[in-house]
Design a protein around this motif. Structure first.
Motif, PDB file in Angstrom:
ATOM      1  N   ASP A  70      66.475  36.360  52.108  1.00 44.35           N
ATOM      2  CA  ASP A  70      67.373  36.443  53.258  1.00 44.35           C
ATOM      3  C   ASP A  70      66.715  37.181  54.418  1.00 44.35           C
ATOM      4  O   ASP A  70      66.856  36.775  55.583  1.00 44.35           O
ATOM      5  CB  ASP A  70      68.671  37.167  52.858  1.00 44.35           C
ATOM      6  N   PHE A  71      65.977  38.251  54.122  1.00 43.90           N
ATOM      7  CA  PHE A  71      65.331  39.029  55.171  1.00 43.90           C
ATOM      8  C   PHE A  71      64.316  38.174  55.919  1.00 43.90           C
ATOM      9  O   PHE A  71      64.239  38.220  57.154  1.00 43.90           O
ATOM     10  CB  PHE A  71      64.649  40.253  54.561  1.00 43.90           C
ATOM     11  N   ARG A  72      63.526  37.392  55.182  1.00 43.77           N
ATOM     12  CA  ARG A  72      62.538  36.537  55.839  1.00 43.77           C
ATOM     13  C   ARG A  72      63.207  35.529  56.774  1.00 43.77           C
ATOM     14  O   ARG A  72      62.687  35.221  57.848  1.00 43.77           O
ATOM     15  CB  ARG A  72      61.692  35.805  54.795  1.00 43.77           C
ATOM     16  N   ILE A 120      64.037  37.290  60.089  1.00 42.85           N
ATOM     17  CA  ILE A 120      62.949  37.736  60.973  1.00 42.85           C
ATOM     18  C   ILE A 120      62.000  36.610  61.365  1.00 42.85           C
ATOM     19  O   ILE A 120      61.029  36.850  62.079  1.00 42.85           O
ATOM     20  CB  ILE A 120      62.136  38.881  60.328  1.00 42.85           C
ATOM     21  N   GLU A 121      62.286  35.405  60.921  1.00 41.73           N
ATOM     22  CA  GLU A 121      61.417  34.281  61.290  1.00 41.73           C
ATOM     23  C   GLU A 121      61.389  34.117  62.798  1.00 41.73           C
ATOM     24  O   GLU A 121      62.425  34.105  63.469  1.00 41.73           O
ATOM     25  CB  GLU A 121      61.917  32.995  60.633  1.00 41.73           C
ATOM     26  N   HIS A 122      60.188  34.039  63.349  1.00 39.78           N
ATOM     27  CA  HIS A 122      59.973  33.861  64.789  1.00 39.78           C
ATOM     28  C   HIS A 122      60.455  35.069  65.615  1.00 39.78           C
ATOM     29  O   HIS A 122      60.772  34.926  66.794  1.00 39.78           O
ATOM     30  CB  HIS A 122      60.663  32.599  65.297  1.00 39.78           C
ATOM     31  N   THR A 123      60.519  36.241  64.999  1.00 41.24           N
ATOM     32  CA  THR A 123      60.899  37.437  65.747  1.00 41.24           C
ATOM     33  C   THR A 123      59.769  38.461  65.689  1.00 41.24           C
ATOM     34  O   THR A 123      58.911  38.410  64.802  1.00 41.24           O
ATOM     35  CB  THR A 123      62.176  38.095  65.185  1.00 41.24           C
ATOM     36  N   GLU A 124      59.775  39.382  66.645  1.00 44.03           N
ATOM     37  CA  GLU A 124      58.811  40.464  66.666  1.00 44.03           C
ATOM     38  C   GLU A 124      59.486  41.769  66.283  1.00 44.03           C
ATOM     39  O   GLU A 124      60.714  41.898  66.353  1.00 44.03           O
ATOM     40  CB  GLU A 124      58.180  40.586  68.061  1.00 44.03           C
ATOM     41  N   LEU A 125      58.661  42.733  65.882  1.00 41.15           N
ATOM     42  CA  LEU A 125      59.176  44.058  65.547  1.00 41.15           C
ATOM     43  C   LEU A 125      59.612  44.756  66.829  1.00 41.15           C
ATOM     44  O   LEU A 125      58.804  45.031  67.710  1.00 41.15           O
ATOM     45  CB  LEU A 125      58.083  44.868  64.846  1.00 41.15           C
ATOM     46  N   LEU A 132      57.376  42.099  54.996  1.00 36.96           N
ATOM     47  CA  LEU A 132      57.709  40.678  54.853  1.00 36.96           C
ATOM     48  C   LEU A 132      57.345  39.801  56.044  1.00 36.96           C
ATOM     49  O   LEU A 132      57.463  38.594  55.976  1.00 36.96           O
ATOM     50  CB  LEU A 132      59.214  40.532  54.566  1.00 36.96           C
ATOM     51  N   THR A 133      56.867  40.399  57.132  1.00 42.57           N
ATOM     52  CA  THR A 133      56.558  39.610  58.324  1.00 42.57           C
ATOM     53  C   THR A 133      55.168  38.987  58.249  1.00 42.57           C
ATOM     54  O   THR A 133      54.302  39.441  57.494  1.00 42.57           O
ATOM     55  CB  THR A 133      56.629  40.503  59.586  1.00 42.57           C
TER      56      THR A 133
END
Length: 286
Positions: free
Chosen positions: A140-142, A145-150, A176-177
């Motif tokens: 779920d976490f992946r 954050i798909e296509h997002t930056e920290l 996980l990024t």
């Protein structure tokens, strides 16, 4: 009290608990750790009393102890109405101690630094891995954050979804990024610890514990941490690849968290030194 760690996999135990939660509640987030812990204890014919108290020392996070008189486990966690994510992660951490270390302990007391510091004992790291995996399942976490930056905005969304602290969400992000990024904890101008993504691991020899930030950059960090805004300029210091950052002050300790995104087109740093496993469970370097 024993200080030994468990041979049980914290990750496997957390996945098992998450499946139990999902079977009863579906894909509901955040996971209600208190309800889950009480149900697990009931199934084991044991008793857990879970208590929360706001009037505890700043750096106190939680304690788990066995009450010999009642033959029941007691979990006490500090609860801050302004930071429920910190409370929830601490509760999951203590629940991890119950599941993983209950045969080896009578009492474990946890401070802020023992939970969030990479210098914590193996047993504390195991409880952290359990809490992180339970509250922020990898699949779920992946997706989130798909296509997002920290960034602070991203971490705010994640912290709200999973009811965890910014620090916990940031560390999980780096695990996980696929991007080149890192979470760096600063105390008085020096690196206290860093959590780097897989694609940024070669920077560990620069972002080590005790590394002193250049004064001009540290001044920028202090300013950013006070107002919590994005710094649009690109920085490059002491051989690090170009990067942008945001900063957030941690109220419990006064430390500053840097959330760093490195430019994606820099040449990979050569690392001819020994190959060391800096990866799982938490990619934290010190």
């Amino acid at each position: 009290m024993s200080h030994e760690a468990t041979t049980t996999s914290p990750k496997k135990m957390a996945i098992r608990m998450a499946k139990i939660w999902k079977a009863g509640m579906g894909d509901a987030y955040p996971i209600d750790v208190r309800t889950l812990a009480l149900e697990i204890a009931k199934a084991r014919r044991e008793r857990i009393n879970i208590l929360a108290n706001e009037n505890l020392p700043d750096k106190f996070e939680g304690v788990i102890t066995l009450d010999d008189k009642t033959d029941s486990w007691i979990i006490l966690v500090k609860k801050n109405p302004n930071n429920l994510g910190r409370y929830n992660f601490s509760l999951a951490h203590e629940f991890g101690h119950y599941l993983l270390h209950r045969e080896k302990l009578s009492t474990i007391e946890c401070s802020f630094e023992s939970i969030y510091s990479p210098e914590a004992s193996l047993r504390e790291k195991q409880a952290n891995e359990f809490a992180s995996t339970l509250l922020m399942p990898a699949d779920d976490f992946r997706e989130q954050i798909e296509h997002t930056e920290l960034s602070i905005d991203t971490l705010r969304v994640l912290a709200n979804r999973y009811s965890v602290s910014f620090t916990a969400a940031g560390i999980r992000f780096t695990q996980l990024t696929n991007s080149r990024c890192g979470v760096v904890c600063i105390r008085d101008g020096f690196v206290l610890w860093s959590s780097l993504s897989q694609r940024a691991l070669k920077l560990r020899k620069l972002l080590f514990k005790g590394y002193e930030l250049p004064q001009d950059f540290y001044d920028q960090v202090l300013s950013a941490s006070e107002v919590t805004f994005s710094v649009p300029e690109t920085y490059e210091i002491d051989g690090l690849p170009p990067f942008q950052f945001e900063a957030k002050k941690i109220s419990a300790t006064g430390d500053i968290m840097l959330f760093i995104e490195f430019e994606d087109d820099y040449t990979e740093l050569e690392d001819p030194t020994e190959e060391t496993d800096w990866g799982n469970p938490d990619n934290i370097h010190f």
